[in-house]
Design a protein around this motif. Structure first.
Motif, PDB file in Angstrom:
ATOM      1  N   LEU A  22       0.910  -1.239   0.080  1.00 40.38           N
ATOM      2  CA  LEU A  22       0.012  -0.032  -0.158  1.00 40.38           C
ATOM      3  C   LEU A  22       0.737   1.239   0.177  1.00 40.38           C
ATOM      4  N   ARG A  23       1.976   1.247  -0.486  1.00 40.05           N
ATOM      5  CA  ARG A  23       3.007   2.354  -0.537  1.00 40.05           C
ATOM      6  C   ARG A  23       2.454   3.046  -1.920  1.00 40.05           C
ATOM      7  N   ILE A  24       2.429   4.470  -1.753  1.00 43.19           N
ATOM      8  CA  ILE A  24       1.980   5.146  -2.979  1.00 43.19           C
ATOM      9  C   ILE A  24       2.860   5.370  -3.858  1.00 43.19           C
ATOM     10  N   LEU A  25       2.830   4.960  -5.143  1.00 44.19           N
ATOM     11  CA  LEU A  25       3.828   5.260  -6.281  1.00 44.19           C
ATOM     12  C   LEU A  25       3.345   6.440  -6.956  1.00 44.19           C
ATOM     13  N   GLU A  26       2.202   6.465  -7.258  1.00 47.31           N
ATOM     14  CA  GLU A  26       1.868   7.709  -8.180  1.00 47.31           C
ATOM     15  C   GLU A  26       0.450   8.241  -7.487  1.00 47.31           C
ATOM     16  N   ILE A  27      -0.113   9.449  -7.492  1.00 52.05           N
ATOM     17  CA  ILE A  27      -1.114   9.842  -6.870  1.00 52.05           C
ATOM     18  C   ILE A  27      -1.475  11.067  -7.619  1.00 52.05           C
ATOM     19  N   SER A  28      -2.772  11.447  -8.075  1.00 51.33           N
ATOM     20  CA  SER A  28      -3.140  12.526  -8.707  1.00 51.33           C
ATOM     21  C   SER A  28      -3.417  13.635  -7.692  1.00 51.33           C
ATOM     22  N   HIS A  29      -3.538  14.983  -8.089  1.00 48.79           N
ATOM     23  CA  HIS A  29      -3.858  16.316  -7.261  1.00 48.79           C
ATOM     24  C   HIS A  29      -5.170  15.854  -6.474  1.00 48.79           C
ATOM     25  N   GLN A  30      -6.210  15.665  -7.545  1.00 46.05           N
ATOM     26  CA  GLN A  30      -7.545  15.136  -6.823  1.00 46.05           C
ATOM     27  C   GLN A  30      -7.488  14.295  -5.801  1.00 46.05           C
ATOM     28  N   ALA A  31      -6.913  13.148  -6.023  1.00 44.38           N
ATOM     29  CA  ALA A  31      -6.502  12.101  -4.819  1.00 44.38           C
ATOM     30  C   ALA A  31      -5.880  12.780  -3.348  1.00 44.38           C
ATOM     31  N   GLU A  32      -4.869  13.380  -3.688  1.00 47.55           N
ATOM     32  CA  GLU A  32      -4.122  14.033  -2.751  1.00 47.55           C
ATOM     33  C   GLU A  32      -5.212  14.807  -1.998  1.00 47.55           C
ATOM     34  N   VAL A  33      -6.114  15.435  -2.587  1.00 50.28           N
ATOM     35  CA  VAL A  33      -7.018  16.558  -1.840  1.00 50.28           C
ATOM     36  C   VAL A  33      -8.042  15.774  -1.063  1.00 50.28           C
ATOM     37  N   LEU A  34      -8.414  14.734  -1.611  1.00 52.38           N
ATOM     38  CA  LEU A  34      -9.267  13.554  -0.892  1.00 52.38           C
ATOM     39  C   LEU A  34      -8.929  12.958   0.099  1.00 52.38           C
ATOM     40  N   LEU A  35      -7.648  12.326   0.012  1.00 53.80           N
ATOM     41  CA  LEU A  35      -7.264  11.495   1.057  1.00 53.80           C
ATOM     42  C   LEU A  35      -5.998  12.121   1.969  1.00 53.80           C
ATOM     43  N   ARG A  36      -5.543  13.439   1.646  1.00 55.49           N
ATOM     44  CA  ARG A  36      -4.715  14.100   2.365  1.00 55.49           C
ATOM     45  C   ARG A  36      -3.364  13.236   2.652  1.00 55.49           C
ATOM     46  N   VAL A  37      -3.182  12.606   1.757  1.00 54.53           N
ATOM     47  CA  VAL A  37      -1.733  11.828   1.628  1.00 54.53           C
ATOM     48  C   VAL A  37      -0.840  11.993   0.291  1.00 54.53           C
ATOM     49  N   GLY A  38       0.401  11.950   0.080  1.00 52.43           N
ATOM     50  CA  GLY A  38       1.250  12.162  -0.757  1.00 52.43           C
ATOM     51  C   GLY A  38       1.895  11.174  -1.381  1.00 52.43           C
ATOM     52  N   LYS A  39       2.756  11.343  -2.462  1.00 51.81           N
ATOM     53  CA  LYS A  39       3.198  10.251  -3.052  1.00 51.81           C
ATOM     54  C   LYS A  39       4.496   9.574  -2.034  1.00 51.81           C
ATOM     55  N   GLY A  40       4.906   8.438  -2.049  1.00 52.05           N
ATOM     56  CA  GLY A  40       6.011   7.999  -1.229  1.00 52.05           C
ATOM     57  C   GLY A  40       5.363   7.620   0.152  1.00 52.05           C
ATOM     58  N   HIS A  41       4.306   7.942   0.550  1.00 51.81           N
ATOM     59  CA  HIS A  41       3.582   7.517   1.710  1.00 51.81           C
ATOM     60  C   HIS A  41       2.854   6.258   1.563  1.00 51.81           C
ATOM     61  N   SER A  42       2.592   5.556   2.721  1.00 52.04           N
ATOM     62  CA  SER A  42       1.652   4.670   2.718  1.00 52.04           C
ATOM     63  C   SER A  42       0.196   5.264   2.709  1.00 52.04           C
ATOM     64  N   LEU A  43      -0.716   4.200   2.137  1.00 51.72           N
ATOM     65  CA  LEU A  43      -2.062   4.620   2.103  1.00 51.72           C
ATOM     66  C   LEU A  43      -2.617   4.701   3.547  1.00 51.72           C
ATOM     67  N   GLU A  44      -1.773   3.852   4.444  1.00 49.41           N
ATOM     68  CA  GLU A  44      -2.327   3.858   5.874  1.00 49.41           C
ATOM     69  C   GLU A  44      -1.975   5.202   6.471  1.00 49.41           C
ATOM     70  N   ASP A  45      -1.311   6.120   5.844  1.00 52.43           N
ATOM     71  CA  ASP A  45      -0.885   7.499   6.418  1.00 52.43           C
ATOM     72  C   ASP A  45      -1.863   8.424   6.427  1.00 52.43           C
ATOM     73  N   CYS A  46      -3.010   8.048   5.836  1.00 54.42           N
ATOM     74  CA  CYS A  46      -4.190   9.038   5.291  1.00 54.42           C
ATOM     75  C   CYS A  46      -4.665   9.879   6.566  1.00 54.42           C
ATOM     76  N   SER A  47      -4.757  10.898   6.421  1.00 55.82           N
ATOM     77  CA  SER A  47      -5.097  11.729   7.762  1.00 55.82           C
ATOM     78  C   SER A  47      -6.809  11.983   7.816  1.00 55.82           C
ATOM     79  N   VAL A  48      -7.635  10.941   7.275  1.00 61.06           N
ATOM     80  CA  VAL A  48      -8.743  11.031   7.314  1.00 61.06           C
ATOM     81  C   VAL A  48      -9.308   9.568   7.751  1.00 61.06           C
ATOM     82  N   SER A  49     -10.629   9.512   8.089  1.00 65.92           N
ATOM     83  CA  SER A  49     -11.137   8.180   8.477  1.00 65.92           C
ATOM     84  C   SER A  49     -12.250   8.043   7.445  1.00 65.92           C
TER      85      SER A  49
END
Length: 539
Positions: A22-49
């Motif tokens: 679940l390590r993020i290899l690529e992410i669009s701007h829209q996804a970054e805004v929705l999930l509040r997480v960036g490239k290189g992070h794990s999906l588990e690092d999302c600051s949303v529930s």
């Protein structure tokens, strides 16, 4: 990978590419805004529930990881819950591609809002905010074991609507709802009909039902005018083990009893349930009897002789329909309203005419001149309001070789109050053809001199209620004498019904009553017995 990400970016889709951890290899701007997480992070690092459609927490990351590990596609609806903004509703898709996984999200905000609105409209009345019946039952069943169930009806709602308009009528409805909330904050209400609603009050709440009822009936003040809402309240107090739906039915039954008895506060009684069940069973049996088109198997006619008062000669009879159900007689008081309600009363009248025709032919075969006899048929106002009634009646009379002059149509006076002008026109038309018209059960309905002065009728029939004790009851004598005197002044003959003793006969004669009907002379007789009775009286 670059070709895939470039293609998705061009479509402006919220997407991300993740590996099996679940390590993020690529992410669009829209996804970054929705999930509040960036490239290189794990999906588990999302600051949303994440939540489901009912706002319960949902472990979306666990579902994604399970799909990655099993190399299966994933398709779920979810809400992204932020600490500082509204929930965003999205649909998440996960698809395996080579050695990584594509996750993309589509907007569901409009769909969820529409779905939520539809769900609300299906459970809640949009005008009053009241729960509908099923939602109401579901709510109280999930929260309470038993309590007090009420059905409230605004009896003069329609009248208020006619005088003041729909807006004021609805205002009264909402005001009464507000009074319920003010009196009992724990009350849960549901829509029943335009002018009524149901209430559930938990058992833990102490309720003085009479004081509560009085509060609902406090007068209203509108534009300087004062008026009463005339609220009726039926209620049922649940016990341990009662089913809420059955309790609601009982409260609604109680409101029916309230309206029929002209009282406005009534507790459900088991006898009422038995009566309603009895009526429903009768209606079912009546439908079956009519549907079989074999009325002779279920119904028969009896003829009660009518005599001239002075000569005591037989001058006719009243044709009375009887119903035998499973070997037991069913009172006309019970089945005639059912026939009227179902629209089958005309079939019973036709049956009555057919049996009368058979009687007349039987009498004529014995040498009796039936043109000198008058036979009374009870007619329902439901039939008269049929625009084709006169044509149907005359056609059926002719088909069975009868004449209008042989028939007297009896109509209760209470049936004349509504649609008086139209009914009177029909009576005039019937009289012009040759039928006679008798006002049955006179004195028990809505007697009015103004009605009588305008009404086209040939005879008044005094109800048995004024005859039974007339010899000994001074008050009944006053009523009896008044009716007889009124008929005499209007130059109309009178029939006294229910005469059972010589004393009653003598009294009726003394008051110039021309015709007598009752057990003093004879009970209602079946076909052959009536013919024999007429022959014996002739001899």
């Amino acid at each position: 990978m670059n070709n895939v990400s470039d293609h998705i970016s061009a479509m402006e889709i919220a997407y991300l590419l993740v590996d099996k951890d679940l390590r993020i290899l690529e992410i669009s701007h829209q996804a970054e805004v929705l999930l509040r997480v960036g490239k290189g992070h794990s999906l588990e690092d999302c600051s949303v529930s994440f939540v489901d459609e009912d706002y319960y927490p949902r472990d979306v990351l666990k579902e994604v990881l399970a799909s990655v590990e099993s190399h299966t596609e994933l398709n779920i609806e979810m809400g992204i819950n932020y600490p500082d903004r509204n929930v965003e509703w999205t649909k998440l898709f996960l698809i395996g591609y080579r050695d990584y996984f594509i996750v993309y999200l589509t907007d569901l905000n409009e769909l969820i809002a529409t779905r939520r609105l539809n769900r609300q409209l299906s459970t809640q009345d949009p005008h009053t905010g009241l729960l509908y019946r099923e939602a109401f039952l579901s709510k109280i069943s999930s929260e309470f074991s038993y309590g007090l169930v009420c059905c409230v009806r605004i009896c003069n709602y329609q009248r208020i609507n006619e005088i003041w308009g729909t807006a004021v009528a609805n205002l009264v409805f909402m005001e009464i709802l507000a009074r319920v909330s003010n009196e009992i904050g724990e009350a849960i209400c549901s829509k029943h009909s335009t002018d009524s609603f149901n209430i559930f009050i938990p058992r833990s709440v102490d309720v003085d039902i009479e004081r509560f009822y009085a509060a609902l009936n406090e007068p209203f003040h509108f534009n300087g005018h004062h008026f009463f809402s005339n609220v009726a309240l039926g209620y049922y107090e649940e016990g341990e083990g009662d089913q809420h739906e059955q309790s609601l039915n009982k409260a609604e039954m109680a409101i029916l009893d309230v309206l029929s008895e002209r009282v406005r506060l009534a507790e459900f009684q088991e006898a009422l349930a038995r009566q309603i069940e009895h009526q429903n069973n009768l209606e079912t049996e009546f439908r079956a009897a009519i549907a079989q088109d074999k009325l002779d198997e279920h119904f028969f006619i009896v003829f009660q002789p009518i005599h001239e008062s002075d000569s005591e000669a037989v001058c006719g009879a009243e044709c009375l329909i009887r119903w035998v159900l499973h070997g037991q007689m069913v009172s006309p008081v019970e089945f005639i309203p059912i026939a009227e309600k179902l629209g089958d009363i005309g079939m019973l009248t036709q049956f009555n005419i057919r049996k009368l025709s058979e009687l007349v032919k039987g009498l004529e075969a014995k040498g009796i001149d039936c043109m000198e006899l008058i036979f009374a048929l009870n007619i329902s106002v439901v039939e008269i309001l049929d625009v084709d009634f006169v044509d149907k009646l005359t056609e059926y009379i002719e088909r069975h070789d009868l004449y209008p002059s042989q028939i007297k149509l009896e109509l209760t006076e209470s049936a004349l109050v509504d649609n008086f002008n139209y009914v009177n026109q029909v009576l005039e038309q019937l009289q012009s053809i040759g039928f006679r018209v008798s006002i049955d059960d006179f004195g028990t309905g809505f007697s009015s001199l103004s009605y009588l002065c305008r009404l086209s009728f040939d005879e008044i029939k005094i109800d048995r209620a004024f005859v039974t004790e007339v010899v000994t009851d001074v008050r009944l004598q006053t009523v009896f004498n008044s009716i007889a005197s009124l008929a005499q002044n209007l130059d109309r003959p009178v029939v006294a019904e229910g005469v059972e003793t010589l004393e009653q006969l003598i009294y009726a004669r003394a008051k110039n009553v021309q015709y007598i009907q009752g057990y003093y002379f004879s009970k209602p007789l079946e076909h052959d017995d009536f013919i024999e009775y007429v022959l014996n009286r002739k001899d």
